[in-house]
Write an enzyme that holds these catalytic residues in place. Structure first.
Site, mmCIF file in Angstrom:
data_model
loop_
_atom_site.group_PDB
_atom_site.id
_atom_site.type_symbol
_atom_site.label_atom_id
_atom_site.label_comp_id
_atom_site.label_asym_id
_atom_site.label_seq_id
_atom_site.Cartn_x
_atom_site.Cartn_y
_atom_site.Cartn_z
ATOM 1 N N LYS A 88 0.842 -1.215 0.000
ATOM 2 C CA LYS A 88 0.000 0.000 0.000
ATOM 3 C C LYS A 88 0.874 1.260 0.000
ATOM 4 O O LYS A 88 0.419 2.329 -0.420
ATOM 5 C CB LYS A 88 -0.998 0.012 1.159
ATOM 6 C CG LYS A 88 -0.408 -0.132 2.544
ATOM 7 C CD LYS A 88 0.061 1.144 3.158
ATOM 8 C CE LYS A 88 0.921 0.862 4.342
ATOM 9 N NZ LYS A 88 1.620 1.976 4.911
ATOM 10 N N THR B 62 -3.033 5.739 4.582
ATOM 11 C CA THR B 62 -1.796 6.279 3.979
ATOM 12 C C THR B 62 -2.066 7.140 2.753
ATOM 13 O O THR B 62 -1.261 8.012 2.435
ATOM 14 C CB THR B 62 -0.790 5.187 3.534
ATOM 15 O OG1 THR B 62 -1.501 4.058 3.127
ATOM 16 C CG2 THR B 62 0.178 4.830 4.595
#
Ligand SMILES: NC(=O)c1ccc[n+]([C@@H]2O[C@H](COP(=O)([O-])OP(=O)(O)OC[C@H]3O[C@@H](n4cnc5c(N)ncnc54)[C@H](O)[C@@H]3O)[C@@H](O)[C@H]2O)c1
Length: 333
Positions: free
Chosen positions: A187, A244
């Site tokens: 990710k 994120t």
């Protein structure tokens, strides 16, 4: 329990404080004596401003601190995990559990970090990966957070759940270690790309598309490596991707913003100053995708921007004009 946290960056420090609050006897180990001396003097980590380090938190750069510990938390950047695990090998108590909280895949071997640790410390020590949407800055100031503890050893996963769990830190368990670790590592690539889109001035549509299609290809690689699809919809997959890609706490996203605004990738990584795991993860994902024959167009595009100096706008145009596809590979089969 006596616990050492290895690595006194933002994440190691936030977790050491959490474990201390849970009543454990905690030592925070620094890679360099100067870093430890600075923490002892200021009783504050410069990356967690305003979060005091209580006197009961032991601070040292002497690796002998791991002797007698029931659990060790490895919180170094991913590139330093093998070296750190190798250093503790001869010092561990029998049965001591190792907890990997770093996010990445090893550069040369493409191994997950729990596998790297297991190789170094041997099979007598259970290894658990702890991951999820958890910025150090927010765990440091005590906001409610949920993560997942992953291990093939159920008792070890549940021990880690007990050690970390509190009113402000909820821990689930799973046996899908590969799924959890790949979600965490990959990710960061998508977060970097989300930053590039922000830096280029693209909008929410672009970012939502990137996150959704990014998760699809992360899950595709993860499944090819033995992870379970549903894990990628969980805390270490979708959860961590959301946090994120949308937060200014994410150094991967901030690095991407600089690149989108025109900085050369290596210069952007230098300017962030802390480890930008997505930069390394893009190279690892490319290797793994090539090796396993898995289609990962976004990770490939990130690789071209980061390592081959391709213009982000041109790369995004290529992604948009790939051949037509069904959204789900299972459609009408
Ligand atoms: N910061 C977060 O919010 C967060 C959250 C979850 C996971 N993580 C992961 O945790 C890991 C550490 O992140 P961080 O934010 O604490 O990093 P950081 O950049 O704040 O700190 C890294 C620490 O590692 C130490 N270090 C540097 N080189 C080393 C080496 N060769 N050997 C041992 N130690 C070395 C440094 O001295 C420093 O204390 C990363 O893999 C990151 O992806 C971070």
């Amino acid at each position: 329990m006596k616990i050492t946290v290895l690595g006194s960056g933002g994440w190691g420090t936030a977790l050491a404080l959490l474990l201390l609050e849970n009543g454990h006897d905690v030592t925070l180990w620094s890679y360099q004596e100067a870093e430890s001396a600075n923490l002892r003097e200021k009783r504050e980590n410069p990356v967690l401003k305003g979060v005091p380090l209580p006197e009961e938190l032991k601070l040292t750069a002497d690796m002998n601190c791991v002797r007698g510990c029931g659990a060790l938390v490895i919180a170094t950047p991913s590139f330093a995990v093998r070296g750190t695990a190798a250093q503790v090998r001869g010092l561990l108590d029998p049965g001591a559990v190792l907890v990997s909280v770093s996010k990445g895949v090893e550069k040369d071997t493409s191994l997950t970090l729990t596998d790297v640790i297991a190789q170094e410390v041997g099979e007598a020590h259970p290894v658990v990966g702890l991951s999820g949407p958890s910025h150090a800055e927010e765990v440091g100031r005590g906001v409610p957070t949920a993560v997942v503890a992953a291990s093939k050893d159920r008792a070890a996963a549940e021990l880690v759940q007990d050690l970390f769990m509190s009113r402000r830190f909820r821990v689930y368990t799973t046996d899908d270690v590969v799924g959890v670790e790949l979600g965490a590592a990959l990710k960061n690539i998508i977060a970097l790309c989300a930053g590039v889109c922000d830096g280029l001035g693209y909008g929410d549509n672009t970012k939502a598309a990137l996150m959704t299609r990014g998760l699809t290809e992360i899950a595709r690689l993860g499944e090819a490596m033995g992870g379970r699809k549903e894990t990628f919809a969980g805390l270490a997959g979708l959860g961590d991707l959301i946090v994120t890609c949308t937060s200014m706490h994410s150094r991967n996203r901030r690095c991407g913003i600089l690149i989108g605004q025109g900085a050369a990738p290596a210069e952007a990584v230098r300017e962030i100053g802390m480890v930008v795991e997505g930069y390394y993860a893009a190279a690892n994902a490319k290797n793994l995708a090539d090796k396993l024959g898995v289609e990962m167009p976004i990770a490939q595009a990130a690789y071209q921007v980061l390592y081959e100096n391709k213009d982000p706008r041109a790369v995004i145009a290529e992604l948009m004009t790939r051949k037509k596809k069904h959204e789900s590979e299972e459609s009408w089969v």
